[in-house]
Scaffold this active site. Structure first.
Site, PDB file in Angstrom:
ATOM      1  N   HIS A 195       0.852  -1.185   0.000  1.00  0.00           N
ATOM      2  CA  HIS A 195       0.000   0.000   0.000  1.00  0.00           C
ATOM      3  C   HIS A 195       0.889   1.236   0.000  1.00  0.00           C
ATOM      4  O   HIS A 195       1.875   1.291   0.713  1.00  0.00           O
ATOM      5  CB  HIS A 195      -0.918   0.006   1.231  1.00  0.00           C
ATOM      6  CG  HIS A 195      -2.074  -0.923   1.070  1.00  0.00           C
ATOM      7  ND1 HIS A 195      -1.891  -2.265   0.884  1.00  0.00           N
ATOM      8  CD2 HIS A 195      -3.402  -0.707   1.029  1.00  0.00           C
ATOM      9  CE1 HIS A 195      -3.080  -2.843   0.758  1.00  0.00           C
ATOM     10  NE2 HIS A 195      -4.008  -1.914   0.843  1.00  0.00           N
ATOM     11  N   LYS A 230     -14.526   3.738   5.571  1.00  0.00           N
ATOM     12  CA  LYS A 230     -14.753   4.835   4.618  1.00  0.00           C
ATOM     13  C   LYS A 230     -16.216   4.878   4.191  1.00  0.00           C
ATOM     14  O   LYS A 230     -16.786   5.936   3.940  1.00  0.00           O
ATOM     15  CB  LYS A 230     -13.849   4.634   3.400  1.00  0.00           C
ATOM     16  CG  LYS A 230     -13.974   5.712   2.344  1.00  0.00           C
ATOM     17  CD  LYS A 230     -12.891   5.549   1.304  1.00  0.00           C
ATOM     18  CE  LYS A 230     -13.271   6.282   0.056  1.00  0.00           C
ATOM     19  NZ  LYS A 230     -14.238   5.593  -0.780  1.00  0.00           N
TER      20      LYS A 230
END
Length: 883
Positions: free
Chosen positions: A138, A546
């Protein structure tokens, strides 16, 4: 704590002084004076001096374009040095006790003191330990590899300086080396010029193995063995290695078109090459060390007359020759040359293990156990942990890519459009094809590029040596057909074994449906036969937070795990929960011990599989000593969670969590999805748009090139809010929900939950951590400098909300101030704030200048752009996480 912290402060001060000397030598006294003035103003501003705060703002606003970069670099580099010192102090004798391997001893003593646990039960729990750490690429590791290496060297200097017996001339030499390293760092560009390719990312992962894990894992096992022997009178078996490493680097193609089947094939070869390289170094040492003559008849029979004079060396030299031949063949393959496989090519761990273990057994039998348990034992354990593949690779792809591929196949065959079928029809088709002996894929068929890529990836898995691919992860999994589809595509590629396929449930709805999906799958006879009593399920933390906010997401994650544990237990299936956590709170990050003990009872019975992401890999595994510490923490947490599981929450607590979840989700979505001003505010108040210029990872920031917040990946979403210090994704909705429940007269119940339920207390602890890093005046300053006045009310509303949230969390936790239970971390944040604050102010100024230039249609000033990138890296270092 005071002694620990004063030692840290002393080292930070010393490193800062050396950096100051470096800046003075490079740029002159006037720049150092400017940096010092800003530092003193920042310190005074932090202490509450309003006049100095205003002077700090004015000073930074008035910097010329030529001064921007040196000032930004000075504070950014200081924070990297402070982090290096902190990492050292977490493992030094003066460091934080909780990070020391002694944690295992404390856990074992605690377990032995339980009246209902005996040594045999504890021993059984140790033997069933299973920890798989999945290293991911990531794009949150913002620090360049070359600088990470220099930080490791600086750490070594700190270790030498800590030695009270060091002679004056040695101290002088170490200080000279320290000055050289800090000067090298200063004169190195901290921002990459190009994005790393997926192969670059994989090489970064291999560097972590070589520089830290290779030594750290055997050291951890020695420590574990020592503590078990001391506390239980039990020695670890030679072949017992409870920890394994897997990687997503080169295998994770979800939303990353740069990771292709060819890239995965290349990374698999590269990983094997690196393994041969590292084992060759081990064998060189063993050839030198194992000069003994005495051997068992079994070993002498193995080496024959030719090797009888030095049997151990003879075997090691033969193994070295095989490793060298394997390495040469892999090098040729990596260059694209097609060579026949040489005799004795190493493809399986047993080929490494057998000669090494034969030597070990012979040495033990001949009274040379002290030699057997030296370098040879370390190498044997590396074979079990890393083996021929070095790190196994996960393949990850989004569910819709498999659906589209099957749709293309069924349309070509003229049997309908798979994509438009109902779930029941899809399942019927898939089960029929999975049971069929004829191939599904038509001959001489030319698929589209996207479908070819999906099929080629399955072919790579089929060709790879068994054991080098760990699992196939399906992101955005929603239905049983998503799992069956992958099994069918793997079957078509010729995979003749039960490849673990893990659905990843990552939105609020998908987490809520996870148990239903798995129940349906486990009711399919063919599927039950295939998985042979084992199932892996991945829980997504980033995207669910999120989607719904942290409070609703964390409760959905808990409930999904709880339901899956009970369903699999009932069905007699061993469940491995794979946790897709990030480093930041908004992506599920939490201190390892607290996070594991806050999971539902039984969640670690099948072992722990968890992602380690971006900058967290460096913080947790950047040095061998830190690796020992991190693995020890995981070990103690798993043992404790399995032997002293947390209590089942009361029904009333579950009802309160349901209530908190609904209110927090409504509040979160009310702002993020439904407030028309939110996206314009987000885009202007944070450096979200500018983050795309940072060459961090190989993966694009968005799943789709267009679209709003919903198309943005979780990492840049968190990264942006971390930069402006509002930290919004990590708290929005949670405090509002808690306040509502308090107003309904349930504060005492919330306090009981905080006291007696690890899940809830960990949630509050994570909120306190976020609140400690958030900063109202800095978030306000970003608004004043960057946001249109029409949007100021929204910013004020959010900051007021944050202020109220802090009050309610402190009231429930009965704390007088934030992080009261973790003074070391609180002190660490305060120490870094003095250096992070100027970077935040400077970043807002740079964003203002950069955007103004763009509005005026002028070419960007490279000095401004470069300084802006440095402030982003610096704030990330100050916050100790990015996304």
């Amino acid at each position: 704590m005071n002694e620990q912290y004063s030692a840290l402060r002393s080292n930070v001060s010393m490193l800062g002084k050396v950096l100051g000397e470096t800046i003075k030598d490079a740029l002159g006294e006037h720049i150092l004076d400017r940096v010092e003035t800003i530092r003193k103003l920042s310190k005074s501003s932090r202490a509450g001096n309003e006049a100095n705060r205003q002077e700090l703002l004015t000073t930074l606003q008035n910097l010329s374009n030529d001064e921007l970069l040196p000032v930004a670099r000075a504070f950014s580099q200081f924070l990297n040095l402070a982090n290096t010192a902190e990492q050292y102090h977490s493992i030094s004798p003066k460091g934080e006790a909780a990070s020391n391997p002694e944690v295992i001893a404390r856990t074992l003593r605690k377990l032995k003191n339980q009246p209902d646990l005996n040594d045999a039960t504890i021993k059984k729990a140790v033997e069933s330990l299973s920890l798989e750490l999945v290293l991911t690429a990531h794009p949150t590791e913002i620090t360049r590899r070359t600088l990470i290496h220099k930080m490791g060297e600086i750490n070594n200097c700190l270790k030498q300086l800590d030695n009270t017996d060091i002679a004056d001339y040695e101290r002088h030499q170490v200080m000279r080396r320290l000055r050289q390293l800090i000067a090298q760092s200063w004169h190195t560009d901290e921002i990459r010029k190009q994005r790393p390719s997926p192969v670059d990312e994989a090489k970064w992962g291999f560097a972590v193995v070589e520089n830290s894990l290779w030594q750290g894992v055997p050291n951890y096992l020695r420590e574990l063995n020592e503590q078990l022997e001391e506390n239980l009178g039990y020695k670890l078996p030679v072949d017992f290695v409870p920890v394994r490493f897997t990687s997503w680097m080169g295998g994770d193609r979800d939303g990353n078109p740069n990771v292709t089947a060819d890239i995965t094939r290349h990374v698999l070869l590269l990983s094997r090459w690196k393994a041969t390289d590292l084992f060759l170094k081990d064998i060189h040492v063993l050839v030198s060390e194992l000069s003994m003559v005495d051997a068992t008849p079994e070993l002498l029979a193995l080496v024959g007359e030719e090797g009888a004079s030095e049997p151990y060396r003879y075997l090691m030299k033969k193994l070295r020759a095989r490793l060298m031949a394997t390495q040469s063949w892999l090098e040729a393959r990596l260059k694209g040359e097609k060579l026949p496989k040489p005799d004795g090519l190493l493809t399986q761990n047993e080929q490494l293990w057998e000669p090494l273990y034969a030597c070990y057994q012979s040495l033990q039998a001949c009274g040379m156990g002290i030699i057997a348990n030296g370098e040879l034992l370390d190498t044997l354990r590396r074979v079990k942990c890393f083996g021929v593949p070095l790190v196994r690779i996960d393949i990850r792809q989004e569910s819709t890519r498999h659906t589209e591929a099957l749709g293309e196949i069924t349309r070509y065959l003229g049997i309908g459009d798979y994509e438009s079928w109902s779930e029941a029809d899809k399942q019927a088709f898939l089960i029929r094809e999975l049971n069929s002996k004829r191939p599904l894929l038509p001959r001489n068929w030319e698929p589209s590029n996207d479908t070819r890529e999906v099929l080629e990836t399955c072919k790579v898995i089929a060709e790879a040596p068994k054991g080098s691919i760990a699992a196939y992860v399906i992101s955005m999994a929603k239905t049983p057909s998503d799992v069956l589809a992958v099994h069918l595509l793997l079957k078509e590629a010729g995979i003749g074994f039960a490849m673990p396929v893990a659905p990843l449930f990552e939105t609020l709805d998908d987490l809520n449906n996870a148990d239903d999906v798995m129940t349906q799958l486990l009711n399919i006879d063919w599927y039950r036969g295939l998985i042979q009593g084992k199932q892996m399920v991945m829980i997504g933390y980033s995207d669910s937070a999120k989607d719904a906010g942290v409070m609703a997401a964390s409760w959905a994650q808990y409930q999904a795990q709880d339901a899956l544990i009970k369903t699999c237990e009932k069905a007699g299936i061993e469940l491995t929960l794979f946790h897709g956590r990030g480093g930041s709170i908004g992506r599920g990050g939490a201190p390892a011990h607290a996070a594991l003990l806050s999971q539902p009872p039984g969640s670690l019975k099948g072992g722990l599989r968890v992602t380690e992401q971006g900058e967290m890999i460096r913080f947790k595994y950047g040095l061998p000593e830190v690796t020992v510490s991190s693995l020890s923490l995981y070990t103690s947490a798993i043992l404790e969670a399995n032997l002293l599981p947390p209590p089942e929450p009361k029904d009333s607590w579950r009802h309160i969590m349901d209530e908190l979840s609904v209110i927090s989700c409504e509040t979160y979505r009310g702002y993020v999805r439904e407030n028309k001003d939110f996206v314009p505010y987000f885009r202007s108040a944070t450096p979200e748009q500018e983050l795309g210029k940072l060459p961090l990872g190989s993966r694009p920031a968005k799943r789709r090139p267009t679209g709003g917040v919903e198309s943005l990946r979780a990492i840049p979403w968190i990264f942006a809010w971390t930069q402006n210090r509002l930290m919004l994704p990590a708290w929005l909705g949670a405090g509002t929900a808690l306040q509502k429940v308090v107003e309904d007269g349930k504060q005492s119940e919330l306090e009981a939950m905080c006291r007696d339920w690890p899940f809830f207390s960990t949630r509050l602890g994570m909120l306190e951590m976020v609140f400690s890093k958030a900063d109202l005046w800095l978030a306000d300053y970003y608004d004043q400098r960057l946001v249109a006045k029409t949007l100021w009310p929204l910013g004020k509303e959010l900051r007021d909300l944050l202020e109220e949230d802090i009050k309610v969390v402190l009231a429930i936790a009965n704390d007088s101030h934030l992080m009261a239970d973790l003074p070391w971390i609180a002190e660490s944040i305060q120490l870094r704030n003095v250096y992070t604050d100027p970077l935040n102010v400077l970043q807002a100024e740079l964003l203002y200048r950069s955007r103004l230039t763009e509005e005026q249609g002028k070419s960007p000033d490279p000095r401004v752009e470069q300084a802006l990138m440095v402030t982003i890296a610096g704030v990330a270092a100050g916050m100790r996480n990015t996304g």
